[in-house]
Design an enzyme around this catalytic site. Sequence first.
Site, PDB file in Angstrom:
ATOM      1  N   GLU A  35      50.182  35.342  46.606  1.00 21.31           N
ATOM      2  CA  GLU A  35      49.746  34.088  46.510  1.00 21.31           C
ATOM      3  C   GLU A  35      48.494  33.686  47.036  1.00 21.31           C
ATOM      4  O   GLU A  35      48.465  32.456  47.870  1.00 21.31           O
ATOM      5  CB  GLU A  35      50.902  33.249  47.258  1.00 21.31           C
ATOM      6  CG  GLU A  35      52.416  33.384  46.647  1.00 21.31           C
ATOM      7  CD  GLU A  35      53.499  32.600  47.090  1.00 21.31           C
ATOM      8  OE1 GLU A  35      53.281  32.007  48.207  1.00 21.31           O
ATOM      9  OE2 GLU A  35      54.377  32.762  46.734  1.00 21.31           O
ATOM     10  N   CYS A  36      47.514  34.381  46.817  1.00 21.63           N
ATOM     11  CA  CYS A  36      46.184  34.363  47.321  1.00 21.63           C
ATOM     12  C   CYS A  36      45.161  33.753  46.385  1.00 21.63           C
ATOM     13  O   CYS A  36      45.500  34.187  45.279  1.00 21.63           O
ATOM     14  CB  CYS A  36      45.631  35.711  48.109  1.00 21.63           C
ATOM     15  SG  CYS A  36      44.064  35.697  48.932  1.00 21.63           S
ATOM     16  N   ASP A  37      44.101  33.325  46.941  1.00 20.19           N
ATOM     17  CA  ASP A  37      43.155  32.841  45.781  1.00 20.19           C
ATOM     18  C   ASP A  37      42.633  34.240  45.156  1.00 20.19           C
ATOM     19  O   ASP A  37      41.918  34.399  44.028  1.00 20.19           O
ATOM     20  CB  ASP A  37      41.838  32.167  46.564  1.00 20.19           C
ATOM     21  CG  ASP A  37      42.305  30.620  46.876  1.00 20.19           C
ATOM     22  OD1 ASP A  37      43.372  30.364  46.384  1.00 20.19           O
ATOM     23  OD2 ASP A  37      41.525  30.133  47.509  1.00 20.19           O
ATOM     24  N   THR A  39      44.149  37.064  44.368  1.00 17.41           N
ATOM     25  CA  THR A  39      45.315  37.751  43.679  1.00 17.41           C
ATOM     26  C   THR A  39      44.786  38.109  42.500  1.00 17.41           C
ATOM     27  O   THR A  39      45.182  39.173  41.872  1.00 17.41           O
ATOM     28  CB  THR A  39      46.598  36.837  43.663  1.00 17.41           C
ATOM     29  OG1 THR A  39      47.076  36.717  45.141  1.00 17.41           O
ATOM     30  CG2 THR A  39      47.958  37.614  42.922  1.00 17.41           C
TER      31      THR A  39
END
Length: 160
Positions: A35-37, A39
């Site tokens: 759920e990371c920018d 990803t």
Amino acid sequence: MSAFYDLTIQDLTGEILPLSSYAGKVVMIVNVASECDYTPQYKQLQKTYDTFKDQGFEVLGVPCNQFWAQEPGDAAQIKSFCEKNYAITFKLTEKVDVNGENQCPLYHFLTNERSPKPGQIDWNFEKFIIDKTGQIVERFAPELDPSDKAIQDKIQAYLA
């Protein structure tokens, strides 16, 4: 023999993964999160793996939930997410801490004084390259995409 090869870590299925199984290969180790920018870098990690795997290159994804809780899933959820969204075929490990008092042994090795850039992990998708002898030879910032020419050139050089 490198201390890297003395380490083990559990893979995402709970099996023990001896890092000695990577002896003679070039390995990129990346702390990953769903759920990371960053990803979407999974896509380029898989593409890089596909490009170089037949030349002795491996990618090892290490899920971590220490940065804004961006990897909340359990092993089954992480595996499903990676397969469904990015068709990941490279190895993924159990979810671990990459910093702090519960830092896993692999990340203790990667971030200590032997590293070309020692110090704690700053964010998800930080990349390390281990050469064929088990030495840490590169460390790349999270924002640098695996498809970046600088990374691709280094991988090719270490494979040569």
